[in-house]
Design a protein around this motif. Sequence first.
Motif, mmCIF file in Angstrom:
data_model
loop_
_atom_site.group_PDB
_atom_site.id
_atom_site.type_symbol
_atom_site.label_atom_id
_atom_site.label_comp_id
_atom_site.label_asym_id
_atom_site.label_seq_id
_atom_site.Cartn_x
_atom_site.Cartn_y
_atom_site.Cartn_z
ATOM 1 N N ALA A 52 0.822 -1.210 0.000
ATOM 2 C CA ALA A 52 0.000 0.000 0.000
ATOM 3 C C ALA A 52 0.854 1.256 0.000
ATOM 4 O O ALA A 52 0.458 2.297 -0.539
ATOM 5 N N SER A 53 2.052 1.159 0.579
ATOM 6 C CA SER A 53 2.925 2.334 0.677
ATOM 7 C C SER A 53 3.987 2.377 -0.421
ATOM 8 O O SER A 53 4.833 3.273 -0.434
ATOM 9 N N GLN A 54 3.949 1.433 -1.342
ATOM 10 C CA GLN A 54 4.992 1.364 -2.371
ATOM 11 C C GLN A 54 4.941 2.576 -3.304
ATOM 12 O O GLN A 54 3.878 3.082 -3.630
ATOM 13 N N SER A 55 6.131 3.023 -3.699
ATOM 14 C CA SER A 55 6.231 4.143 -4.641
ATOM 15 C C SER A 55 7.397 3.897 -5.583
ATOM 16 O O SER A 55 8.292 3.097 -5.300
ATOM 17 N N GLY A 56 7.392 4.592 -6.693
ATOM 18 C CA GLY A 56 8.411 4.392 -7.711
ATOM 19 C C GLY A 56 9.807 4.817 -7.298
ATOM 20 O O GLY A 56 10.783 4.384 -7.906
ATOM 21 N N ASP A 57 9.922 5.646 -6.268
ATOM 22 C CA ASP A 57 11.242 6.113 -5.847
ATOM 23 C C ASP A 57 11.777 5.338 -4.649
ATOM 24 O O ASP A 57 12.852 5.642 -4.132
ATOM 25 N N ARG A 58 11.043 4.326 -4.217
ATOM 26 C CA ARG A 58 11.503 3.532 -3.090
ATOM 27 C C ARG A 58 12.498 2.470 -3.563
ATOM 28 O O ARG A 58 12.442 2.020 -4.709
ATOM 29 N N TYR A 59 13.378 2.045 -2.667
ATOM 30 C CA TYR A 59 14.456 1.108 -3.010
ATOM 31 C C TYR A 59 13.927 -0.149 -3.693
ATOM 32 O O TYR A 59 14.498 -0.624 -4.686
ATOM 33 N N ASP A 60 12.840 -0.699 -3.178
ATOM 34 C CA ASP A 60 12.345 -1.967 -3.710
ATOM 35 C C ASP A 60 11.641 -1.834 -5.058
ATOM 36 O O ASP A 60 11.244 -2.847 -5.650
ATOM 37 N N ALA A 61 11.521 -0.625 -5.575
ATOM 38 C CA ALA A 61 10.921 -0.442 -6.902
ATOM 39 C C ALA A 61 11.886 -0.832 -8.012
ATOM 40 O O ALA A 61 11.464 -1.200 -9.115
ATOM 41 N N THR A 62 13.196 -0.761 -7.727
ATOM 42 C CA THR A 62 14.196 -1.047 -8.766
ATOM 43 C C THR A 62 15.308 -1.976 -8.274
ATOM 44 O O THR A 62 16.351 -2.089 -8.912
ATOM 45 N N ASN A 63 15.090 -2.616 -7.138
ATOM 46 C CA ASN A 63 16.046 -3.589 -6.605
ATOM 47 C C ASN A 63 15.289 -4.834 -6.161
ATOM 48 O O ASN A 63 14.100 -4.757 -5.815
#
Length: 245
Positions: A52-63
């Motif tokens: 629910a709190s995920q965003s495109g600039d968070r670490y787990d978006a691209t790792n």
Amino acid sequence: MGKFLLSVSILFLSLSSVGSVSAQESGRTRFILAASWQPAFCQTNQKKAECASQSGDRYDATNFSLHGLWPMRKDYCDVSADQKAADKDGQWTSLPAVNLSAETKSALDKAMPGTQSALERHEWIKHGTCTKMSADDYFATAIHLMGDLNASAVRDLFAANVGKTLKADAIKAAFDKSFGAGASDRVKMSCRRVGNKRVISELTIGLSQDAVSAQAKEKGLGGLIQGAGQTSFGCDEGIVDAAGF
């Protein structure tokens, strides 16, 4: 006579070489490093706190995100029946808190977004208890191995292709580039359907018995992969999902 001895020596060396290759090829997978692509996981788990709190600039978006470090064919070691039942029912927040140093907890919160849903309690109860390690050492080792994966050409390939389709051959080549020839033969890729799309959800990476030894960090992910047994790659292609729904 000299020629005969020379021929025997060459034959002996040849057989020794074949034996060495066979030994390398017949390594045994004792542990699995499970690495999730979090945006794909969240597509079908949107109500979880970490999704629910995920965003495109968070670490787990691209790792890649840590799912777990799993011993093969062993789970719930010296765990009470009540805790085992609670874990299997998904009541993870009712499980005992995992005893971690402040440093390891901070690193784990970054590497494993699922700590927001008490995933670390589940992973420790089911898998970590069978490693004969302390909880802090167990998670510190898993975090270190995930660091190797996220510093590799595999992660770079995924991050550069968010929203696009990746084929197995490209992913396997990235594994071999980063972790040595044949590393990709120790990896399985899983995909899942989201609407009419097939997205890459997880990589499960075979590791040798040294994965939970004092040599784990020294060997690194590449060394541990090379000592594991071979497996089929699984899904042949999928989309690298972007954060958001």
